[in-house]
Design an enzyme around this catalytic site. Structure first.
Site, PDB file in Angstrom:
ATOM      1  N   HIS A 169       0.816  -1.220   0.000  1.00 14.26           N
ATOM      2  CA  HIS A 169       0.000   0.000   0.000  1.00 14.26           C
ATOM      3  C   HIS A 169       0.847   1.268   0.000  1.00 14.26           C
ATOM      4  CE1 HIS A 169       0.217   0.964   4.422  1.00 14.26           C
ATOM      5  NE2 HIS A 169       0.396  -0.330   4.548  1.00 14.26           N
TER       6      HIS A 169
ATOM      7  N   GLU B  51      -5.215   1.264   2.729  1.00 16.69           N
ATOM      8  CA  GLU B  51      -4.921   0.195   3.693  1.00 16.69           C
ATOM      9  C   GLU B  51      -4.977   0.678   5.126  1.00 16.69           C
ATOM     10  OE1 GLU B  51      -2.741  -2.534   6.332  1.00 16.69           O
ATOM     11  OE2 GLU B  51      -2.360  -0.418   5.973  1.00 16.69           O
TER      12      GLU B  51
ATOM     13  N   HIS C 131       4.782   3.287  12.749  1.00 20.57           N
ATOM     14  CA  HIS C 131       3.798   4.356  12.987  1.00 20.57           C
ATOM     15  C   HIS C 131       4.355   5.441  13.906  1.00 20.57           C
ATOM     16  CE1 HIS C 131      -0.213   2.432  11.464  1.00 20.57           C
ATOM     17  NE2 HIS C 131       0.798   2.276  10.623  1.00 20.57           N
TER      18      HIS C 131
END
Ligand SMILES: [Zn+2]
Length: 348
Positions: free
Chosen positions: A70, A223, A324
């Site tokens: 993605h 995604e 993240h």
């Protein structure tokens, strides 16, 4: 034989990292990948929701395969213009607010201009609020704001800059290749894997190799919000290899220098035949690999299955540290992943 050009793959990755593409605003990143795939002779098209679908006819079309990674990333959107002229944000994708605190950001207005700013706690100044309070405050949507690099003191002055509710707010990726071979950047999830697919396809193209089976490559664009590959995999496909970052950290088996083969994540176990095949291919080609379990993780593989795909799904990817948050991987992990993708595509 074939050879993955790690330096070219890394340049492709740095270029992609520098194109902002939070879920919902991925057009430019998709166009960048499409242009690169076009040079490899693939047939490319976009589906209605803007994902890139590339097809490479293989030696056989008996058991078609698909690959996916993605191109959408985490980001934010303007939720509210505050009475002091600063911005309240809503997250695009899921992350902890402290992982973006202090980050430079760019708000894109409707006319396409950008206004820079910094994501800060509203009570950021330690001389105003004391170190003790600043350190203790929970970071949340209410107290995180964007300080714009513009002279604005109220809602009207901010609106005069062209800023409106719903504008995307991009995080500065700060993409960088270190002398030691690390790629340090936000959004390596999952642009690192898109680069691995590019590196693999290019290596095959240069070596004159074609996939064993007809192969569809889906570069998905939703995604991070859960529905990326829920469409885009042709119904005729019987296998799907999802390529997404491996979760590196305390207690994890994967690392930044290998290709991880995921055996289980929050969506349950991956298909055992796919896992066995990938392990065998890695062993035979001497590719550094690690089996791993990701405790808080969903992939586009699960999105395809939940949408009703009758597929054997596997998941591989380069190890990404501090995912993240301020992410990092290594060229060795990218290379290992690209090589395993080639091995998978050319295998019977
Ligand atoms: Zn991902």
């Amino acid at each position: 034989m074939y050879k993955v050009d790690v330096s070219d793959m890394t340049q492709f990755l740095l270029g992609l990292l520098n194109i902002y593409s939070p879920s919902g605003d991925t057009e430019r990143a998709v166009a960048y990948v499409r242009k690169a795939f076009d040079t490899l002779g693939l047939e490319t098209a976009l589906n209605a929701k803007g994902a890139l679908i590339a097809t490479w006819n293989g030696q056989s079309s008996e058991r078609p395969r698909a690959l996916t990674a993605h191109v959408d990333t985490l980001g934010a959107m303007v939720k509210e213009i505050k009475s002091n002229g600063r911005l309240r944000l809503t997250q695009v994708g899921g992350y902890a607010w402290n992982s973006v605190e202090g980050e430079r950001c760019f708000v894109r207005t409707a006319t396409g201009s950008t206004v820079s700013g910094t994501i800060l706690l509203a009570q950021a100044s330690q001389h105003v609020h004391s170190v003790k309070l600043v350190g203790k405050l929970e970071r949340n949507e209410q107290n995180i704001e964007v300080r714009l690099d513009a002279r604005t003191r109220n809602v009207d002055e901010t609106r005069a800059l062209g800023i409106e509710v719903g504008d995307f707010c991009y995080l500065d990726p700060r993409a960088e290749l270190t002398e030691t071979g690390f790629v340090r950047s936000r959004h390596l999830d999952d642009k690192a894997s898109v680069a691995c697919i590019y590196g693999a396809l290019k290596a095959m193209h240069v070596a004159g190799r074609v996939p064993h089976q007809r192969t569809t490559v889906l570069v998905s664009n939703f995604e991070e919000v859960g529905h990326g590959a829920s469409v885009g995999i042709p119904a005729e496909c019987v296998e799907l290899l999802a390529v997404d970052m491996a979760a590196v950290g305390e207690g994890q088996n994967s690392d930044e220098y290998s290709c991880a083969i995921c055996v289980k994540d929050s969506g349950g176990p991956y298909h055992i035949e796919m896992r066995r095949k990938l392990v065998e291919l890695a062993q035979n080609a001497d590719i550094p690999y690690k089996l791993d379990v990701y405790p808080f993780y969903n992939s586009d593989g699960a999105a395809a299955l939940r949408a009703g795909g009758d597929l054997r799904v596997g998941l591989i990817g380069p190890g990404v540290d501090a995912s993240h948050a301020c992410e990092r991987t290594h060229q060795d992990g990218l290379s290992a992943t690209a090589r395993l993708i080639v091995e998978y595509l050319i295998a019977p």
